[in-house]
Design an enzyme around this catalytic site. Sequence first.
Site, PDB file in Angstrom:
ATOM      1  N   ILE A  74       0.929  -1.636  -0.099  1.00 22.58           N
ATOM      2  CA  ILE A  74      -0.189  -0.065  -0.173  1.00 22.58           C
ATOM      3  C   ILE A  74       0.951   1.116   0.252  1.00 22.58           C
ATOM      4  O   ILE A  74       1.068   1.157   0.708  1.00 22.58           O
ATOM      5  CB  ILE A  74      -0.709  -0.146   1.548  1.00 22.58           C
ATOM      6  CG1 ILE A  74      -1.803   1.894   1.127  1.00 22.58           C
ATOM      7  CG2 ILE A  74      -0.590  -0.302   2.646  1.00 22.58           C
ATOM      8  CD1 ILE A  74      -2.566   1.297   2.260  1.00 22.58           C
ATOM      9  N   SER A  75       0.462   2.119  -0.452  1.00 23.97           N
ATOM     10  CA  SER A  75       1.844   3.100  -0.816  1.00 23.97           C
ATOM     11  C   SER A  75       1.397   4.078   0.722  1.00 23.97           C
ATOM     12  O   SER A  75       0.708   3.915   0.678  1.00 23.97           O
ATOM     13  CB  SER A  75       1.029   3.647  -2.300  1.00 23.97           C
ATOM     14  OG  SER A  75       0.975   3.353  -3.679  1.00 23.97           O
ATOM     15  N   GLN A  76       2.591   4.922   0.216  1.00 27.75           N
ATOM     16  CA  GLN A  76       3.034   5.444   1.452  1.00 27.75           C
ATOM     17  C   GLN A  76       1.373   6.897   1.669  1.00 27.75           C
ATOM     18  O   GLN A  76       1.771   7.431   0.079  1.00 27.75           O
ATOM     19  CB  GLN A  76       4.117   6.586   1.640  1.00 27.75           C
ATOM     20  CG  GLN A  76       4.852   7.513   2.502  1.00 27.75           C
ATOM     21  CD  GLN A  76       5.834   8.201   1.778  1.00 27.75           C
ATOM     22  OE1 GLN A  76       5.717   8.110   0.532  1.00 27.75           O
ATOM     23  NE2 GLN A  76       6.281   8.232   2.841  1.00 27.75           N
TER      24      GLN A  76
END
Length: 225
Positions: A74-76
Site C-alpha cells: 500500500i503506497s505511503q
Amino acid sequence: MSPLSSRDPATRGLGMTSQRARDRMIATLVEAGIRDARVLDVMRQLPRHLFIDEALASRAYENTALPIGQGQTISQPYIVARMTEALIEHALPRRVLEVGTGSGYQCAVLARLVEQVYTVERIEELLRNARRRFRKLGLANIRSRHDDGRLGWPDEAPFDAIIVTAAGAALEPGLLDQLVPTGCLVAPVGPPGRQELLRVRGGEEGWVSERLGAVSFVPLLGGTG
Ligand code: SAH
C-alpha cells in the site's frame, strides 16, 4: 460528499487506529507540503487501517508504505496525497481510471472525491480483498476489473484522468489514447532506484509532461496473476 459511516467501531478505529492517529497523519502530510484541503479531508476520514492486514493495523497511520501480500505494498500516505493532489489540481475529473488497485486505498480516496472510479488490478486475490473493503465502506462508485492495466479499460474510455500506481520503464503510450484531450495522467516512471513521478496534461499544444519528483514504486508488470 456523504459522511463515512462511523458507527462500526472497527471502521472508526481505536488507539493506534483512532481518529487521533489519523489526525496526526494529516499533520505530517501538511508538514510535508500537502495543501489541498479536499485531499486532506478525505484522508482524515478514511480508515487506512482497514486496507492492511490486522497484524499491521497499529502502523496504519505512519507515513510509510506497508506490505499487503503477494509482494505488493500500500503506497505511503504522502505519495497517495501527492498523486491525488496532482491529479485534481487543475480540474476535478469526473471519471478516473486507476491502474494497480492493490489494497484499494488510493482508489477509495479518489472515490470520495470524484463521480466514478474505474480500477484495474492484475492479482486476483488483491482485487478480491479490495472489493470487500469497498463494500464494507459503502463505496458504490467504483468499478473494478481483473486484467493487465497497461491496456487501460478501452470499453469505458475516454477518462478525464488516469493514475498509475506501479512503475513502468516508460509511460504506457496506449493510456494517453484513453484520456480526453484535456485529460491528466499521473504515473511513476523509470527503473528501480531512478523512478520519477510524471504528470502529463492535455491542452492546445497537445500533451505536456512535468516531473513531480523522485518516487519508489513496485513494478508495473505484464499479464495477470
Ligand atoms: N494503489 C495501490 C498501490 C498498490 S501497489 C494502493 O493504494 O494500495 C501497485 C499495484 O499495482 C499492485 O497491487 C500490483 O499488483 C499492481 N500492478 C502491477 N502491474 C499491474 C498491471 N499491469 N495491471 C494492473 N495492476 C498492476
